[in-house]
Write a protein that holds these residues in place. Structure first.
Motif, mmCIF file in Angstrom:
data_model
loop_
_atom_site.group_PDB
_atom_site.id
_atom_site.type_symbol
_atom_site.label_atom_id
_atom_site.label_comp_id
_atom_site.label_asym_id
_atom_site.label_seq_id
_atom_site.Cartn_x
_atom_site.Cartn_y
_atom_site.Cartn_z
ATOM 1 N N MET A 1 -7.043 5.207 -10.419
ATOM 2 C CA MET A 1 -5.690 4.994 -9.866
ATOM 3 C C MET A 1 -5.265 3.540 -10.123
ATOM 4 O O MET A 1 -6.077 2.621 -9.950
ATOM 5 C CB MET A 1 -5.731 5.292 -8.357
ATOM 6 C CG MET A 1 -4.388 5.216 -7.681
ATOM 7 S SD MET A 1 -4.496 5.593 -5.902
ATOM 8 C CE MET A 1 -3.982 7.294 -5.873
ATOM 9 N N ASP A 2 -4.032 3.327 -10.572
ATOM 10 C CA ASP A 2 -3.534 1.968 -10.821
ATOM 11 C C ASP A 2 -3.503 1.160 -9.524
ATOM 12 O O ASP A 2 -3.364 1.725 -8.435
ATOM 13 C CB ASP A 2 -2.119 2.017 -11.409
ATOM 14 C CG ASP A 2 -2.130 2.554 -12.828
ATOM 15 O OD1 ASP A 2 -3.091 2.274 -13.557
ATOM 16 O OD2 ASP A 2 -1.172 3.273 -13.192
ATOM 17 N N GLU A 3 -3.550 -0.166 -9.676
ATOM 18 C CA GLU A 3 -3.639 -1.019 -8.485
ATOM 19 C C GLU A 3 -2.447 -0.810 -7.543
ATOM 20 O O GLU A 3 -2.603 -0.730 -6.327
ATOM 21 C CB GLU A 3 -3.735 -2.499 -8.895
ATOM 22 C CG GLU A 3 -4.134 -3.352 -7.688
ATOM 23 C CD GLU A 3 -3.749 -4.808 -7.805
ATOM 24 O OE1 GLU A 3 -3.101 -5.194 -8.790
ATOM 25 O OE2 GLU A 3 -4.071 -5.560 -6.864
ATOM 26 N N TYR A 4 -1.226 -0.702 -8.118
ATOM 27 C CA TYR A 4 -0.044 -0.568 -7.248
ATOM 28 C C TYR A 4 -0.171 0.676 -6.362
ATOM 29 O O TYR A 4 0.166 0.667 -5.177
ATOM 30 C CB TYR A 4 1.253 -0.520 -8.083
ATOM 31 C CG TYR A 4 1.522 0.825 -8.716
ATOM 32 C CD1 TYR A 4 2.242 1.815 -8.031
ATOM 33 C CD2 TYR A 4 1.007 1.141 -9.970
ATOM 34 C CE1 TYR A 4 2.445 3.061 -8.598
ATOM 35 C CE2 TYR A 4 1.216 2.376 -10.544
ATOM 36 C CZ TYR A 4 1.928 3.334 -9.850
ATOM 37 O OH TYR A 4 2.124 4.572 -10.391
ATOM 38 N N ALA A 5 -0.682 1.769 -6.960
ATOM 39 C CA ALA A 5 -0.780 3.029 -6.209
ATOM 40 C C ALA A 5 -1.888 2.935 -5.154
ATOM 41 O O ALA A 5 -1.735 3.421 -4.028
ATOM 42 C CB ALA A 5 -1.043 4.186 -7.165
ATOM 43 N N PHE A 6 -2.970 2.284 -5.523
ATOM 44 C CA PHE A 6 -4.097 2.123 -4.603
ATOM 45 C C PHE A 6 -3.672 1.305 -3.374
ATOM 46 O O PHE A 6 -3.890 1.708 -2.228
ATOM 47 C CB PHE A 6 -5.236 1.429 -5.374
ATOM 48 C CG PHE A 6 -6.499 1.324 -4.605
ATOM 49 C CD1 PHE A 6 -7.339 2.426 -4.447
ATOM 50 C CD2 PHE A 6 -6.869 0.118 -4.022
ATOM 51 C CE1 PHE A 6 -8.507 2.322 -3.723
ATOM 52 C CE2 PHE A 6 -8.036 0.011 -3.293
ATOM 53 C CZ PHE A 6 -8.855 1.122 -3.142
ATOM 54 N N VAL A 7 -3.014 0.174 -3.642
ATOM 55 C CA VAL A 7 -2.578 -0.715 -2.554
ATOM 56 C C VAL A 7 -1.526 -0.005 -1.695
ATOM 57 O O VAL A 7 -1.587 -0.010 -0.460
ATOM 58 C CB VAL A 7 -1.998 -2.024 -3.147
ATOM 59 C CG1 VAL A 7 -1.296 -2.859 -2.092
ATOM 60 C CG2 VAL A 7 -3.106 -2.823 -3.817
ATOM 61 N N ASN A 8 -0.563 0.613 -2.354
ATOM 62 C CA ASN A 8 0.543 1.229 -1.600
ATOM 63 C C ASN A 8 0.088 2.466 -0.825
ATOM 64 O O ASN A 8 0.571 2.729 0.284
ATOM 65 C CB ASN A 8 1.687 1.598 -2.548
ATOM 66 C CG ASN A 8 2.376 0.359 -3.091
ATOM 67 O OD1 ASN A 8 2.278 -0.727 -2.513
ATOM 68 N ND2 ASN A 8 3.067 0.503 -4.211
#
Ligand SMILES: C[S@@+](CC[C@H](N)C(=O)[O-])C[C@H]1O[C@@H](n2cnc3c(N)ncnc32)[C@H](O)[C@@H]1O
Length: 274
Positions: A1-8
């Motif tokens: 999973m891309d970082e933006y999706a993981f964080v969000n």
């Protein structure tokens, strides 16, 4: 999973309990009042027209209050979100209301692979959805892929101009602080309080947000063969986006207290797939 999706996703997971318990979402009222519609869908209703019998997908459906409302208008609705906790809350609300709604867990860009293509009459999305997506062209491709030919996109979303404004300042000036256009990598924020009134703080305050200018959104849709059929800008938005600088105007809508004609706060866009 891309970082933006993981964080969000961690951020959204940590908001769910607060949202479900909040007066603003008022989940129990949907159970107590079988004809109740969310304020958001009530605002949209005259523009949506008759959706009974339509095959609808609600992208980024969150805890399902708008999704349930679309189902109560007679549509066959699928809600999609990447937050398991939000979907659990949405499923439990639909069950308590004895309203059939299908909920599917997926990252937005995987939606056509998960749900299938050329199959929906209506893609419904909005109010805090596009700001979580890094690439508006890919979003438009997802919308077009999901719709059958002749199918319609309905989006009401926070205006990118409002999202570019700074947080409320002591001098009450409106200042442009954040990107209006799409920027690679997005903008990092940390906010321990969500947009509803709640006790305590959310446990994962970090987010990565993305703005997209109106021209970028419209061009992205045109490039995937969507024809714009309606576009309106509104001076209100369904949350207190600028704190005390906004006043409650009823129906769940908030507008700038002083000279609201200065800022477009949200927009409704409709487009049809050819
Ligand atoms: C502001 S909420 C949408 C709210 C909806 N308008 C409401 O008030 O019920 C944003 C939703 O987008 C979901 N989301 C954010 N990024 C996503 C992504 N990349 N893929 C799928 N869902 C995503 C979050 O889990 C959250 O439920």
């Amino acid at each position: 999973m891309d970082e933006y999706a993981f964080v969000n996703r961690a951020n959204w997971e940590s908001r769910v309990d607060h949202h479900v318990a909040s007066n603003d979402y008022g989940v129990q009222r949907f159970v107590d009042e079988p004809a109740r519609l969310s304020d958001v869908v009530t605002f949209d209703r005259s523009r949506l027209g008759d959706i009974s019998g339509k095959e609808v997908v609600h992208l980024q459906c969150h805890i399902g209050t708008d999704t349930l409302s679309l189902a109560r208008l007679g549509a066959r609705v699928t809600g999609l979100d990447f937050s398991p906790k939000a979907l659990a809350a949405a499923r439990s609300l639909a069950a308590a209301c004895e309203q059939p709604v299908r909920y599917v867990e997926s990252e937005l860009y995987e939606a056509p692979a998960v749900l299938g293509t050329n199959r929906f009459d209506l893609v419904y999305t909005g109010v805090g959805a596009l700001c979580w997506l890094p690439d508006i062209k890919r979003w438009a491709s997802v919308v077009a892929a999901l719709l059958r030919p002749g199918g319609r996109l309905f989006i009401r979303e926070t205006h990118p101009m409002l999202w570019a404004l700074d947080d409320p300042r002591p001098d009450s000036l409106l200042a442009v602080e954040y990107p209006y256009f799409e920027v690679a990598g997005g903008t990092r924020f940390s906010e321990a309080i969500s947009y509803v009134e709640h006790e305590g703080e959310i446990s994962h305050p970090e987010t990565i947000g993305f703005n997209h200018g109106l021209g970028e959104i419209i061009t992205a849709l045109m490039r995937v063969g969507m024809e714009l059929t309606a576009f309106e800008e509104h001076d209100s938005v369904p949350y207190r986006a600028l704190g005390d600088q906004m006043e409650d105007i009823g129906g769940g809508e908030f507008r700038l207290r002083d000279r609201p004609e200065r800022v477009a706060a949200s927009y409704t866009l409709q487009a049809v797939k050819h």
